[in-house]
Motif scaffolding. Structure first.
Motif: not given
Length: 339
Positions: A216, A236, A231, A206, A209, A239
């Protein structure tokens, strides 16, 4: 046989009626070295060789060069999965089939005979095996362990391009029949185009990101490089929501732990989705690339997103699939009619 005392690994065997043993230290690296040494002893016994004389042979043998190559892989940061795979091939395939003589005495004819042992395997597998052997010899030359590579004249036979048939619709069907962690992994793979497996997809954290920039940062062990992947806004947000639910630092997890392999669950999902043609998890990365190109994305930009070292690599691997671009190119011809 291999034994362990505490964290220390050693090999114990009988030689001329007497028990012998050799220690290799502690940790996973020591275990791999012990496994390779044990395979050498078993092979020597199978061939009826005198083990005491074998240790006093002159010159560097392939099994020894292979071990030094494995040590170098670890020192340069290659993944543990790749190292284990190489040790397995050395123990079970390469060392048993390689002529038992110093590398300096190996000739190109020896290597042709060695390659002939793989005649029953797919061309892609044979090429991969010989690439590994060539890499080991090149390592020896580069580090002045041997004077020349006996495979210097090797020409890799061409492989027929694999017909990747996976479509966006079929990927959607597979996702519908997949376990939740696999479905998410497939979604991540298609939206980021990362290499599947432990090297990139399953290694994503993580912290990589950047939600502010919408991108990323991905590290590729294969090329030892980083690349930035933008992204898509919708993904996004996906995520962001998944990170809020996550119980670990890994983007792809199962029951709060990092995932090591998805092959079995992927195969099961394909069967449930009734996908009737051969398909691999890696085909999702292929689909990412071809979908971008088919929708008019710039070839150079896609090459960067894929993490390829050159545009030529992207062209050779994927551009043959560009039916839309070929049709558009032909459409640029002027109309000429005969009388």
């Amino acid at each position: 046989m291999i034994r362990q005392k505490g964290n220390s690994w050693f090999v114990r065997w009988r030689e001329n009626g007497a028990q012998k043993q050799k220690h290799f230290g502690i940790g996973p690296e020591a275990k791999l070295k012990a496994e390779l040494y044990e395979s050498e002893i078993k092979l020597a016994k199978k061939r009826g060789e005198d083990l005491s004389q074998k240790r006093h042979r002159q010159g560097l043998f392939f099994n020894e060069l292979g071990q030094l190559y494995v040590d170098n892989l670890r020192a340069t940061g290659r993944s543990e999965n790749h190292i284990k795979n190489m040790v397995t091939l050395l123990n079970n395939v390469f060392v048993p089939l390689m002529p038992d003589r110093p590398v300096a005495e190996l000739t190109f004819e020896h290597l042709l005979t060695f390659a002939g042992e793989f005649s029953g395997r797919a061309q892609s597998t044979r090429n991969r095996y010989m690439d590994y052997i060539n890499a080991i010899f090149n390592f020896g030359v580069a580090h002045k362990l041997i004077s020349e590579n006996p495979m210097a004249n090797w020409k890799k036979p061409k492989e027929a391009k694999r017909d990747v048939q996976l479509s966006v619709n079929d990927l959607g069907r597979i996702i519908q029949h997949a376990e939740p962690h696999l479905a998410w992994a497939l979604e991540v793979s298609f939206n980021l185009g990362v290499r599947t497996g432990e090297s990139e997809l399953l290694a994503l954290q993580w912290r990589q990101v950047d939600f502010g920039q919408g991108e990323i940062k991905v590290f590729a062990p294969k090329t030892r490089t980083h690349r930035i992947i933008p992204i898509k806004a919708e993904f996004l947000e996906r995520l962001r929501g998944k990170m809020a639910e996550s119980a670990s630092s890994s983007v792809v997890e199962y029951k709060g732990k990092a995932v090591k392999s998805l092959r079995r669950s992927f195969r099961s999902a394909c069967e449930k989705a009734r996908i009737e043609y051969p398909v691999r998890f890696y085909d999702v990365r292929h689909l990412y690339c071809t979908t971008l190109l088919n929708n008019g994305a710039d070839l150079a930009a896609v090459s960067k997103l894929m993490g390829h070292s050159t545009i030529k690599m992207t062209t050779d691997s994927y551009y043959h699939t560009q039916k839309i671009e070929k049709t558009r190119a032909v459409g640029l011809l002027p109309n000429i009619t005969s009388v």
